[in-house]
Scaffold this motif. Structure first.
Motif, short mmCIF file in Angstrom:
data_model
loop_
_atom_site.label_atom_id
_atom_site.label_comp_id
_atom_site.label_asym_id
_atom_site.label_seq_id
_atom_site.Cartn_x
_atom_site.Cartn_y
_atom_site.Cartn_z
N ALA A 2 0.82 -1.20 0.00
CA ALA A 2 0.00 0.00 0.00
C ALA A 2 0.86 1.25 0.00
O ALA A 2 0.54 2.26 -0.62
N ALA A 3 2.01 1.20 0.73
CA ALA A 3 2.90 2.36 0.77
C ALA A 3 3.49 2.64 -0.59
O ALA A 3 3.59 3.79 -1.03
N MET A 4 3.89 1.58 -1.30
CA MET A 4 4.44 1.75 -2.64
C MET A 4 3.40 2.33 -3.58
O MET A 4 3.68 3.18 -4.41
N GLU A 5 2.14 1.87 -3.40
CA GLU A 5 1.07 2.32 -4.27
C GLU A 5 0.86 3.82 -4.14
O GLU A 5 0.56 4.50 -5.09
N ARG A 6 1.04 4.36 -2.91
CA ARG A 6 0.78 5.78 -2.69
C ARG A 6 1.86 6.68 -3.28
O ARG A 6 1.69 7.89 -3.31
N GLU A 7 3.00 6.13 -3.73
CA GLU A 7 4.04 6.96 -4.30
C GLU A 7 3.54 7.72 -5.53
O GLU A 7 3.93 8.85 -5.76
N ASN A 8 2.72 7.10 -6.33
CA ASN A 8 2.12 7.79 -7.47
C ASN A 8 0.70 7.26 -7.64
O ASN A 8 0.35 6.71 -8.68
N GLU A 9 -0.09 7.39 -6.60
CA GLU A 9 -1.43 6.81 -6.61
C GLU A 9 -2.32 7.48 -7.65
O GLU A 9 -3.16 6.83 -8.27
N LEU A 10 -2.14 8.78 -7.86
CA LEU A 10 -2.93 9.46 -8.88
C LEU A 10 -2.66 8.87 -10.25
O LEU A 10 -3.58 8.59 -11.02
N GLY A 11 -1.39 8.66 -10.58
CA GLY A 11 -1.04 8.08 -11.87
C GLY A 11 -1.57 6.66 -12.02
O GLY A 11 -2.09 6.29 -13.08
N ASP A 12 -1.46 5.88 -10.95
CA ASP A 12 -1.98 4.51 -10.99
C ASP A 12 -3.48 4.51 -11.24
O ASP A 12 -4.00 3.70 -12.01
N ALA A 16 -5.48 2.98 -14.56
CA ALA A 16 -6.46 1.91 -14.39
C ALA A 16 -7.82 2.32 -14.94
O ALA A 16 -8.49 1.54 -15.63
N ARG A 17 -8.23 3.53 -14.67
CA ARG A 17 -9.55 3.97 -15.13
C ARG A 17 -9.55 4.23 -16.64
O ARG A 17 -10.55 4.02 -17.33
N ARG A 18 -8.42 4.67 -17.20
CA ARG A 18 -8.30 4.86 -18.65
C ARG A 18 -8.46 3.52 -19.36
O ARG A 18 -9.12 3.43 -20.41
N PRO A 33 -7.99 -3.20 -33.58
CA PRO A 33 -7.29 -3.73 -32.39
C PRO A 33 -6.27 -2.74 -31.83
O PRO A 33 -5.62 -2.00 -32.57
N ARG A 34 -6.14 -2.74 -30.51
CA ARG A 34 -5.20 -1.86 -29.83
C ARG A 34 -4.20 -2.67 -29.02
O ARG A 34 -4.50 -3.77 -28.58
N ARG A 35 -3.04 -2.09 -28.82
CA ARG A 35 -2.01 -2.78 -28.04
C ARG A 35 -2.37 -2.82 -26.56
O ARG A 35 -1.95 -3.70 -25.84
N VAL A 36 -3.14 -1.83 -26.11
CA VAL A 36 -3.55 -1.78 -24.71
C VAL A 36 -5.06 -1.59 -24.66
O VAL A 36 -5.66 -1.02 -25.59
N PRO A 37 -5.72 -2.05 -23.59
CA PRO A 37 -7.17 -1.87 -23.49
C PRO A 37 -7.54 -0.43 -23.19
O PRO A 37 -6.73 0.34 -22.66
N GLY A 38 -8.76 -0.07 -23.55
CA GLY A 38 -9.25 1.25 -23.19
C GLY A 38 -8.72 2.38 -24.05
O GLY A 38 -8.35 2.19 -25.22
#
Length: 291
Positions: A2-12, A16-18, A33-38
């Motif tokens: 969880a601590a690691m996640e908060r380092e750039n939680e906005l970017g994460d 994820a939502r994109r 077709p796309r290389r990444v979803p979304g």
């Protein structure tokens, strides 16, 4: 973790939502077709009316102070609902509550819960720990090895896949609800321990957690299978306990006269039988101890 996640939680969160937004849902043409979803980064930037470079800096954590106007535009581009939108603003504006999640159930709430003798009712905390439960709720979840934490029960107890008629849906809803709790209580150690344990032992949880869906569970229809009652279809309501931050009184009910109501009658009879059996056994056990 969880601590690691908060380092750039906005970017994460943005990534994820994109990934969860299909181009067609955003009004963009389907270019194959796309290389990444979304959505791609440049598409989010276009929809939000910001430069692609600026949006990339947001995702990479090199820009940490977006304006309210920018956040609102990005929320619209990503088609966020109210809960997800509120979480984006907490991350983007670095505004987090200081409330501490309550872990002790007040005696008055216990009396109210125990008085609900005809329906299953239980109190859960911010980390989805079962803090208290009435006899009907204990009977409903009797097949689980431990009735202690709803997330652990779903992801670590094999019985969960028998109990929940739609396990995938139950798992997704539970993780979204835990995300909502972690948004409200971002420094809660108990939530972090639950996330850490499940991340180590359940790949299914890890995959859902990475999707970053923030969805508080307030009500839903439940379809479960009880080993002695059979199919049970009930309505679930989670009532926030305003005097105890993070706690909810969870109550199941059924439409009068329907199959769900009949299942509750059977469940109540089982509960009464188990309670009576326990009451008869108690004096005998005391007599053995005295002997």
């Amino acid at each position: 973790m969880a601590a690691m996640e908060r380092e750039n939680e906005l970017g994460d969160y943005l990534r994820a939502r994109r990934a969860a937004v299909a181009p067609a849902d955003a009004g963009l043409p389907d270019d194959g077709p796309r290389r990444v979803p979304g959505l791609r980064r440049d598409e989010v930037a276009l929809l939000a009316g910001v430069s692609t470079d600026y949006y990339i800096r947001l995702e990479q954590g090199r820009e940490r102070h977006p304006s309210e106007q920018v956040l609102r535009a990005i929320a619209g581009a990503l088609r966020l609902d109210d809960a997800a939108d509120a979480h984006l603003f907490r991350l983007g504006r670095s505004v987090f509550g200081t409330a501490v999640a309550a872990t002790t159930v007040a005696p008055e709430l216990l009396r109210l819960m125990d008085a609900m003798r005809e329906v299953p009712a239980f109190v859960v905390g911010a980390a989805q720990d079962v803090l208290a439960a009435n006899a009907m709720a204990k009977e409903l979840y009797d097949g689980f090895a431990r009735y202690d934490n709803l997330l652990r029960m779903i992801f670590l107890d094999p019985y969960a896949r028998e109990f929940y008629a739609d396990w995938d849906r139950a798992a997704r809803i539970a993780v979204g609800n835990l995300r909502a709790s972690s948004s409200q209580f971002p420094k809660d150690e108990r939530i972090e321990r639950v996330v850490g344990e499940l991340s180590v032992h359940s790949p299914a949880f890890t995959g859902l957690w990475a999707r970053y869906e923030v969805r508080p569970r307030t009500h839903e229809d439940k379809h479960a299978r009880h080993p002695r009652v059979g199919e049970i279809r009930l309505h679930f309501e989670a009532l926030a306990v305003t005097s105890a931050p993070g706690q909810h009184l969870s109550v199941y009910s059924a439409e009068p006269g329907g199959a769900g109501a009949d299942a509750l009658v059977l469940l109540r009879r089982l509960t009464e039988r188990e309670t009576a059996s326990a009451d008869r056994a108690a004096p005998a056990e005391e007599e053995e101890l005295r002997a």
